[in-house]
Design an enzyme around this catalytic site. Structure first.
Site, PDB file in Angstrom:
ATOM      1  N   HIS A 200       0.820  -1.215   0.000  1.00 12.31           N
ATOM      2  CA  HIS A 200       0.000   0.000   0.000  1.00 12.31           C
ATOM      3  C   HIS A 200       0.859   1.272   0.000  1.00 12.31           C
ATOM      4  CE1 HIS A 200      -3.493  -2.471   0.314  1.00 12.31           C
ATOM      5  NE2 HIS A 200      -3.196  -2.893   1.528  1.00 12.31           N
ATOM      6  N   ASP A 251      -5.357  -8.166  -3.440  1.00  7.73           N
ATOM      7  CA  ASP A 251      -5.675  -7.876  -2.045  1.00  7.73           C
ATOM      8  C   ASP A 251      -6.979  -8.526  -1.590  1.00  7.73           C
ATOM      9  OD1 ASP A 251      -5.582  -6.845   0.505  1.00  7.73           O
ATOM     10  OD2 ASP A 251      -5.454  -4.761  -0.090  1.00  7.73           O
TER      11      ASP A 251
END
Length: 339
Positions: A200, A251
């Site tokens: 991220h 994810d």
């Protein structure tokens, strides 16, 4: 007669596959409310449900063009074995990013000590399963764990993956506990380096990005999940200017489509910079494939075939094929693997 075109496969460097079950039903107005529903789903998982769900979802990944996956796995050691079996069934390359979890989360996620975690990791390695050292985050792993895990990854030359700077609250909590931001703490603890991938980095500041650049660390961007969870935008322009390697992950698996991940990444960069073609087509394919393989420690991963007769590619000249894929195609242009 139009023939399929062979291309390098895509590499999914960050997946929480059980979260595929949450599509459309994990309500909540922000990440933290969503997380409660996610933990409830994690508590429901069994060896059998992981085996079934992961085989099906890895099959979806394979059909969409991912030929290898890094499973960021925190459902316990037995379900890690079930996930590896599911990957074998689906015919997708597999790296178990078995997670170290000292505090928070659910009891099934946690180990008693860093030593216990490393014992689990060594058990997976003894079974021939490719692994990475994976502190979940600076929220879940205190400083002493990070020091031990960073040392182990360096000595054994293993990939190290960790969530960092996904949410502003995470940054605030790190500052309150440690006096430094998450990526600064990772640097202090020896967790950054050429085999490190920070997942991220959505809210990383300039000093943290400099640390990633100077250490040779990479970032795994997960744009479809980051959009779904309201995480914010990767600072794509600042990352690119520093030459920090990027890879992609599905994810939470709200969507499984490597072309969409790459398109959203380029779209973020265009909005931030006010121009087109920030990342070249070649760069995007590198991000989607070779960079992900490097992040997972893979030397090889399977190729894919693209249906050049697909309606999304009608009228596209061969020299524009790869650009057309990332500009306007979905994973359904990939020819399903035989069998």
């Amino acid at each position: 007669m139009t023939r399929p075109r062979s291309l390098p496969g895509f590499v999914n460097a960050h997946s929480h596959t059980f979260q595929r079950a949450l599509r459309g039903r994990a309500a909540g107005r922000d990440f933290w409310a969503w997380r409660e529903g996610m933990l409830e789903e994690a508590a429901r998982q069994t060896d059998a449900s992981v085996r079934e769900l992961y085989a099906r979802t890895y099959g979806e990944m394979r059909a969409a063009g991912y030929t290898a996956v890094g499973e960021f796995h925190y459902l316990g050691i037995d379900t890690a074995l079930a996930a590896a079996d599911a990957a074998d069934e689906a015919g997708i390359g597999f790296v178990c990013l078995h997670v170290a979890y000292a505090r928070g989360g659910l009891p099934r996620m946690r180990q008693e000590s860093a030593t216990d975690y490393l014992r689990e990791l060594e058990g997976l390695r003894a079974r021939g399963i490719a692994v990475g050292v994976t502190p979940h985050s600076v929220r879940a792993c205190p400083r002493d764990w990070l020091l031990e895990l960073g040392r182990y990854a360096r000595v054994d030359d293993l990939p190290l993956h960790v969530h960092a700077d996904e949410q502003p609250r995470e940054v605030e909590e790190s500052l309150a506990e440690h006096g430094v931001r998450p990526i600064e703490l990772l640097a202090d603890c020896g967790c950054l380096g050429e085999r490190t991938t920070v997942v991220h980095a959505t809210h990383a500041n300039g000093a943290e990005l400099d640390l990633l650049r100077d250490s040779g660390s990479a970032i795994c961007a997960c744009p479809t999940t980051e959009a779904d969870l309201g995480d914010g935008f990767l600072p794509a322009i600042r990352v690119r200017h520093r030459g920090i390697p990027l890879c992609i992950g599905s994810d939470s698996n709200v969507r499984i489509d490597p072309l969409e991940e790459l398109r959203q990444l380029e779209g973020i960069a265009r909005r931030q910079d006010g121009r087109r073609d920030v990342f070249s087509t070649d760069e995007l394919f590198e991000i989607g494939g070779a960079n992900g393989a490097r992040a997972l420690g893979l030397e090889t991963w399977s190729a894919i075939e693209v249906d050049t007769a697909h309606r999304s590619l009608e009228g596209v000249a061969d020299e524009h094929l790869r650009a057309a894929l990332v500009a306007g195609c979905g994973g359904d242009v990939v020819v399903p693997p035989a069998g």
